[in-house]
Write an enzyme that holds these catalytic residues in place. Structure first.
Site, PDB file in Angstrom:
ATOM      1  CG  HIS A   1       4.760   3.529   4.751  1.00 43.11           C
ATOM      2  ND1 HIS A   1       5.013   3.037   3.482  1.00 43.11           N
ATOM      3  CD2 HIS A   1       3.508   3.102   5.085  1.00 43.11           C
ATOM      4  CE1 HIS A   1       3.956   2.353   3.069  1.00 43.11           C
ATOM      5  NE2 HIS A   1       3.034   2.371   4.017  1.00 43.11           N
TER       6      HIS A   1
ATOM      7  CG  ASP B   1       1.484  -3.068   4.234  1.00 41.68           C
ATOM      8  OD1 ASP B   1       1.184  -3.130   5.444  1.00 41.68           O
ATOM      9  OD2 ASP B   1       1.059  -2.183   3.478  1.00 41.68           O
TER      10      ASP B   1
ATOM     11  CG  HIS C   1       0.001   0.881   1.683  1.00 43.13           C
ATOM     12  ND1 HIS C   1      -0.707   0.330   2.726  1.00 43.13           N
ATOM     13  CD2 HIS C   1      -0.852   1.700   1.010  1.00 43.13           C
ATOM     14  CE1 HIS C   1      -1.950   0.810   2.705  1.00 43.13           C
ATOM     15  NE2 HIS C   1      -2.061   1.635   1.672  1.00 43.13           N
TER      16      HIS C   1
ATOM     17  CG  ASP D   1      -2.330  -2.985   4.396  1.00 40.55           C
ATOM     18  OD1 ASP D   1      -1.577  -3.908   4.034  1.00 40.55           O
ATOM     19  OD2 ASP D   1      -1.905  -1.850   4.672  1.00 40.55           O
TER      20      ASP D   1
END
Length: 312
Positions: A131, A168, A170, A249
């Site tokens: 990120h 992931d 995200h 996740d």
């Protein structure tokens, strides 16, 4: 376990457990201890080549991040307590050192596979990186670890085709921000959408294959995306090196997301990645830990991922 002992390197560093962002924060030091404990219990730990990460240099970081951003991180680093770069992303006195070593682990992993000293690498490091944008920290991340590793591979080894694979839950907005204008990179990813960081559905560049998935997507849908979209793009690209943003996740038990993957899905996608690496990349893979916040699910998933990498 079959295969040569030490074919898979496992990179870690003590600084990574000294970085913490406050009581109850999901991106916690216990994540790495859970991974180690599970690898030991599964009988995998002793078959890995254990190495201590070296910190990334400023020159290596500047291939991705700006002088101004690196200076801002250094100035913000607290002598005690916590400083928030944004609401969910905080620094303690040890964070910056951990971040330098996390970025350095990816560089070290690239060196190992490019120099034939390891077949593949798993970097059990934190803080994560996907990120972190060129000039901003976000989502528990400070430095764009995978992008830094990719730029190192290009600069030092002259690679012209580096693939980044991000599973992931995200979207890896930071990796995209750092590499969308880099034609030597191809990024393929899945992510829950709409969901933090609310990006990715409109790719920034033609080298970004971002596949958004609705909440509650499970293994069958994930495998369809990999088979129908990722693999054709990777075959066309013919990567000389594969980097993985290994976030776990999207697991059914992880309440940081709302998807339904299980360990068998992570083992399966790792096998697909290894087939691509066998065909085009001389088996060179560097996998870097990103998300994964349910400690048991994380540890089990990473163990299955590493078992496949190490041909267990």
């Amino acid at each position: 376990m079959s295969g040569s002992c030490g074919a898979t390197a496992f990179i870690s560093h003590p600084s990574c457990v000294m970085h913490e962002m406050g009581k109850g924060h999901p991106e916690c030091p216990e994540r790495l201890a859970a991974i180690q404990d599970r690898l030991i219990a599964a009988g995998v730990w002793d078959y890995l080549l254990h190495l201590t990460a070296q910190p990334a240099t400023r020159e290596q970081l500047l291939r991705v991040h700006t002088e101004q951003y690196l200076d801002r991180l250094a100035v913000a680093s607290p002598a005690q307590g916590h400083v928030h770069m944004e609401p969910d992303t905080a620094m303690n006195p040890y964070t910056l050192n951990a971040a330098y070593h996390a970025a350095g682990a990816g560089i070290q992993g690239v060196d190992l596979v490019m120099q034939g000293k390891a077949q593949n690498v798993f970097c059990s490091m934190r803080p994560p990186g996907h990120h972190a944008e060129r000039e901003s920290a976000l989502g528990f991340c400070f430095l764009s670890n995978v992008a830094i590793a990719a730029k190192h591979a290009m600069a030092v080894y002259g690679l012209e085709r580096v693939a980044i694979i991000d599973f992931d839950v995200h979207h890896g907005n930071g990796t995209e921000d750092c590499l969308f204008d880099e034609p030597r990179a191809l990024m393929v990813s899945i992510f829950q959408h709409p969901f933090f960081p609310y990006s990715g559905d409109v790719p920034k560049g033609p080298n970004m294959l971002n596949v958004s998935m609705p909440r509650a997507s499970k293994g069958a849908e994930f495998r369809d995306v990999v088979t129908q979209q990722w693999l054709p793009a990777l075959h066309e690209f013919k990567p000389q090196l594969i980097l993985i943003s290994a976030g776990f996740d999207a697991h059914l038990e992880d309440d940081m997301g709302s998807m339904g993957l299980v360990e068998a899905d992570y083992a399966w996608v790792t096998k697909q990645i290894m087939k691509i690496a066998d065909q085009y990349s001389e088996r060179r893979i560097v996998s870097m830990l990103e998300g994964g916040y349910d400690l048991s699910a994380l540890a089990r998933s990473v163990t299955e991922h590493i078992k496949v990498l190490s041909d267990a």
